[in-house]
Enzyme design. Sequence first.
Site, PDB file in Angstrom:
ATOM      1  N   SER A 142     -53.765 -13.651   9.996  1.00  0.00           N
ATOM      2  CA  SER A 142     -54.985 -13.160   9.434  1.00  0.00           C
ATOM      3  C   SER A 142     -55.290 -14.276   8.248  1.00  0.00           C
ATOM      4  O   SER A 142     -56.497 -14.314   7.942  1.00  0.00           O
ATOM      5  CB  SER A 142     -54.697 -11.916   8.783  1.00  0.00           C
ATOM      6  OG  SER A 142     -53.536 -11.756   8.249  1.00  0.00           O
ATOM      7  N   ASN A 160     -46.421 -11.940   9.528  1.00  0.00           N
ATOM      8  CA  ASN A 160     -46.325 -10.370  10.333  1.00  0.00           C
ATOM      9  C   ASN A 160     -44.902 -10.051  10.807  1.00  0.00           C
ATOM     10  O   ASN A 160     -44.658  -8.755  10.715  1.00  0.00           O
ATOM     11  CB  ASN A 160     -47.497 -10.544  11.122  1.00  0.00           C
ATOM     12  CG  ASN A 160     -48.806 -10.591  10.682  1.00  0.00           C
ATOM     13  OD1 ASN A 160     -49.122  -9.646   9.748  1.00  0.00           O
ATOM     14  ND2 ASN A 160     -49.813 -11.327  11.388  1.00  0.00           N
ATOM     15  N   ASP A 192     -56.825  -5.291  -0.783  1.00  0.00           N
ATOM     16  CA  ASP A 192     -55.576  -5.101  -0.367  1.00  0.00           C
ATOM     17  C   ASP A 192     -54.339  -5.927  -0.978  1.00  0.00           C
ATOM     18  O   ASP A 192     -53.279  -5.452  -0.877  1.00  0.00           O
ATOM     19  CB  ASP A 192     -55.371  -5.453   1.255  1.00  0.00           C
ATOM     20  CG  ASP A 192     -55.713  -7.064   1.448  1.00  0.00           C
ATOM     21  OD1 ASP A 192     -55.779  -7.896   0.638  1.00  0.00           O
ATOM     22  OD2 ASP A 192     -55.874  -7.280   2.676  1.00  0.00           O
ATOM     23  N   HIS A 221     -54.676 -10.660   0.947  1.00  0.00           N
ATOM     24  CA  HIS A 221     -55.351 -11.531   1.652  1.00  0.00           C
ATOM     25  C   HIS A 221     -56.536 -12.165   0.817  1.00  0.00           C
ATOM     26  O   HIS A 221     -57.164 -11.608   0.065  1.00  0.00           O
ATOM     27  CB  HIS A 221     -56.340 -11.210   2.947  1.00  0.00           C
ATOM     28  CG  HIS A 221     -55.408 -10.958   4.012  1.00  0.00           C
ATOM     29  ND1 HIS A 221     -55.020  -9.260   4.280  1.00  0.00           N
ATOM     30  CD2 HIS A 221     -54.918 -11.319   5.047  1.00  0.00           C
ATOM     31  CE1 HIS A 221     -54.409  -9.226   5.185  1.00  0.00           C
ATOM     32  NE2 HIS A 221     -54.440 -10.420   5.713  1.00  0.00           N
ATOM     33  N   GLY A 276     -52.852 -10.352  12.752  1.00  0.00           N
ATOM     34  CA  GLY A 276     -51.798  -9.461  13.454  1.00  0.00           C
ATOM     35  C   GLY A 276     -50.906 -10.368  14.256  1.00  0.00           C
ATOM     36  O   GLY A 276     -49.716  -9.756  14.532  1.00  0.00           O
TER      37      GLY A 276
END
Length: 200
Positions: free
Chosen positions: A30, A95, A176, A179, A67
Amino acid sequence: MKLKLGLVLGLLIISTSVFASTHILFLGDSLSEGIGLDEEQSFPRLVERNLKAKKHDVIVTNGGVSGSTSASGLTRLKWHLKKPTDILVLELGANDGLRGLKLEETKKNLVAIIKMAKEKKVKVLLLGLLMPPNYGKKYTDEFEAMYKKIASTEKVPFHPFILKDVAGKAELNMPDGVHPNAKGQELVAKTVTEFVEKNL
């Protein structure tokens, strides 16, 4: 006859210009995808813009998929390598860490990706990542060391932490806190542009 000759020459010029370009594949998650942003705001696309502004003839493929793990990256690379690729910029593993996967598995997958690329005469550039401190010092230290070991054993150019100027800064990240936002992506792109340019 002249028309046919002109068409042939034109095709030769086009094909020569395409193959003369340096094809760069960003294989990532991502972070590379630029999740939450337009694709043109993602750091791989910005790296392409920056390099072209410096008169480098490059074509960038953004293979960032939200992901994605190191295991899925290995599968995706097989598909990407069907197309012309000169340089692979590898940005995977975060991840795996966030899911608490065993580092040995992550390391094995990243090394397999690097070896697959090398077999196809593709130059590999490795981008390092870090885990948040709440995962415990032992795990975060081992995670960081994993990239260094891979870079050393596989002899690939390595950048330790692409989010060095962005991580932990609210104004450069999405809500978040993980990112990069558009401004953050610009800073990541600056860091990665310098790294890639040194290794063209």
